[in-house]
Design an enzyme around this catalytic site. Structure first.
Site, PDB file in Angstrom:
ATOM      1  N   TYR A   1      -2.545 -12.188   4.732  1.00 36.67           N
ATOM      2  CA  TYR A   1      -2.442 -10.668   4.578  1.00 36.67           C
ATOM      3  C   TYR A   1      -1.393 -10.306   5.756  1.00 36.67           C
ATOM      4  O   TYR A   1      -1.213 -10.637   7.043  1.00 36.67           O
ATOM      5  CB  TYR A   1      -3.868 -10.063   5.258  1.00 36.67           C
ATOM      6  CG  TYR A   1      -3.937  -8.571   5.151  1.00 36.67           C
ATOM      7  CD1 TYR A   1      -3.545  -8.016   3.681  1.00 36.67           C
ATOM      8  CD2 TYR A   1      -3.921  -7.932   5.956  1.00 36.67           C
ATOM      9  CE1 TYR A   1      -3.966  -6.693   3.432  1.00 36.67           C
ATOM     10  CE2 TYR A   1      -4.341  -6.257   5.624  1.00 36.67           C
ATOM     11  CZ  TYR A   1      -4.170  -5.853   4.441  1.00 36.67           C
ATOM     12  OH  TYR A   1      -4.395  -4.742   4.209  1.00 36.67           O
TER      13      TYR A   1
ATOM     14  N   SER B   1      -4.094   1.046   4.796  1.00 33.45           N
ATOM     15  CA  SER B   1      -3.762   0.090   3.471  1.00 33.45           C
ATOM     16  C   SER B   1      -4.249   0.440   2.164  1.00 33.45           C
ATOM     17  O   SER B   1      -3.977  -0.248   1.293  1.00 33.45           O
ATOM     18  CB  SER B   1      -4.478  -1.517   4.145  1.00 33.45           C
ATOM     19  OG  SER B   1      -3.313  -1.917   5.020  1.00 33.45           O
TER      20      SER B   1
ATOM     21  N   LYS C   1      -1.532   0.484  -0.152  1.00 32.30           N
ATOM     22  CA  LYS C   1      -0.864  -0.645  -0.773  1.00 32.30           C
ATOM     23  C   LYS C   1      -1.090  -0.544  -2.398  1.00 32.30           C
ATOM     24  O   LYS C   1      -0.030  -0.787  -2.949  1.00 32.30           O
ATOM     25  CB  LYS C   1      -1.372  -1.977  -0.258  1.00 32.30           C
ATOM     26  CG  LYS C   1      -1.256  -2.414   0.952  1.00 32.30           C
ATOM     27  CD  LYS C   1      -1.881  -3.505   1.562  1.00 32.30           C
ATOM     28  CE  LYS C   1      -1.209  -4.100   2.980  1.00 32.30           C
ATOM     29  NZ  LYS C   1      -1.398  -3.038   4.248  1.00 32.30           N
TER      30      LYS C   1
END
Length: 370
Positions: free
Chosen positions: A159, A48, A51
């Site tokens: 999330y 992540s 991101k």
């Protein structure tokens, strides 16, 4: 303890199987090192931490007026316009959905307020996946992105797969696959030669092995993101090194050059969640992948970053930017003190308490050295 000593201690104490880390100020790189089997050029799955890179790509297109933060995202990616809000399941286990009252926007996607979730931390998404047989997002199959909304866009922090959809928006607006766009517009300008969705022959020689923690210590596990995916996972598909990723966080620390305008970076670093929307605790549905997470009271979300509302003693300043990756990799960007750091291991589950403590020790040592 000096910075390198925190890495050695993390491995020697059994906190992590290996660790690599790097840090910089506005004057330049102040540390790069590793311990155990990891070095600054070890190739790791950053999960992540992808991101923020996808968000930077999207914001470049906002700068060029090819994307808008607040126009309906379905204007660019029509599939987002057909998503319903999940209201429950009938007796046969079939999902009950309704039409949302407002459209999803790029701002919703970048702040995780679109209503989209991850099965890792949401029981309803897990139930939906099991009922429909759709694949997990890590499969990089387009069908994995067909899950419904869990809340009205803009009303709740959840999330999830939002930034995978932001990656789809980048592709649609640029006319390029996400890997090609990122290489040309981000990685080449920043000199990030070891970063990408596909692992090249040179990178494969330096690829770190994934581990799990068990009662008897660490176990090596096979793990690799699909190398010929249906879609490039803008929410978590990149491989990189701490040295490479530091180049990215340094660019943001220094105002965005050569990839973004200073005013864009400033905008990304502000809270973009609606009034009253807060980061919620994440209850793990897959304990082998992640522990439960709670957050410091008042945590906010910028355009892909978590923002801490108050300073952490001996560590980062208030309004610093941060996030991490599933295999216990983490970064922070402190605009006030002009310092950024990247710390990474390859260990599941996410948010392992001993790994977190080791990361915090590294961060303290960085600030103590300034």
């Amino acid at each position: 303890m000096d910075i390198a000593g925190t890495l050695k201690d993390a491995v020697d104490s059994g906190a992590v199987p290996g660790v690599a880390a790097a840090a910089a100020t506005d004057k330049g790189v102040i540390f790069e090192g590793g311990a155990g089997m990891l070095r600054p050029d070890s190739v790791i799955w950053i999960a992540s931490m992808t991101k923020a890179v996808t968000a930077a790509a999207a914001m470049q297109l906002v700068e060029r007026r090819k994307l808008s933060l607040d126009a309906p995202a379905s204007d660019v990616v029509p599939e987002l316009g057909s998503k319903g809000v999940l209201e429950g399941f009938d007796k046969e286990g079939k999902a009950i959905t309704r039409n949302p009252q407002r459209p999803i926007t790029l701002r919703h996607l970048l702040t995780h307020t679109s209503g989209l979730g991850y099965d890792t931390w949401n029981a309803d998404i897990m139930k939906y996946r099991q009922a429909t047989g759709i694949p997990a997002v890590g499969s990089c199959q387009n069908a994995a992105l067909t899950t419904p909304l869990l809340a009205e866009p803009g009303e709740r922090w959840e999330y999830g797969i939002s930034i995978d959809w932001a990656g789809k928006m980048v592709e649609a607006a640029s006319g390029q696959r996400l890997d090609r766009y990122m290489t040309e517009r981000l990685f080449v300008p920043l000199g990030m030669s070891d970063t990408g969705f596909a692992i090249g022959p040179a990178q494969r020689l330096r690829k770190a092995r994934m581990h799990t923690r068990g009662p008897g210590g660490f176990t090596v596990m096979e793990h690799e993101i699909p190398q010929t995916p249906e879609f490039h996972m803008g929410g978590g598909g990149l491989y990189s090194t701490v040295s490479d990723y530091l180049k990215f966080t340094q660019a943001l620390l220094m105002g965005g050059g050569p990839i973004l305008k200073p005013e864009t970076v400033k905008l990304m670093a502000q809270n973009h969640m609606a009034e009253g929307v807060l980061c919620r605790p994440l209850k793990s549905q897959l304990p082998h992948m992640s522990t439960d997470l709670d957050f410091v009271d008042g945590m906010k979300w910028g355009l892909s970053f978590m923002i801490n509302p108050t300073a952490f003693p001996g560590r980062r300043s208030a309004d610093s930017l941060t996030w991490g990756g599933l295999a216990n990799s983490y970064y922070w960007i402190d605009p006030a003190k002009k310092v950024t750091g990247v710390w990474a291991t390859q260990l599941l589950p996410f948010y392992d308490p001993r790994a977190i403590a080791a990361f915090e020790n590294f961060e303290r040592a960085v600030y103590a050295s300034l």
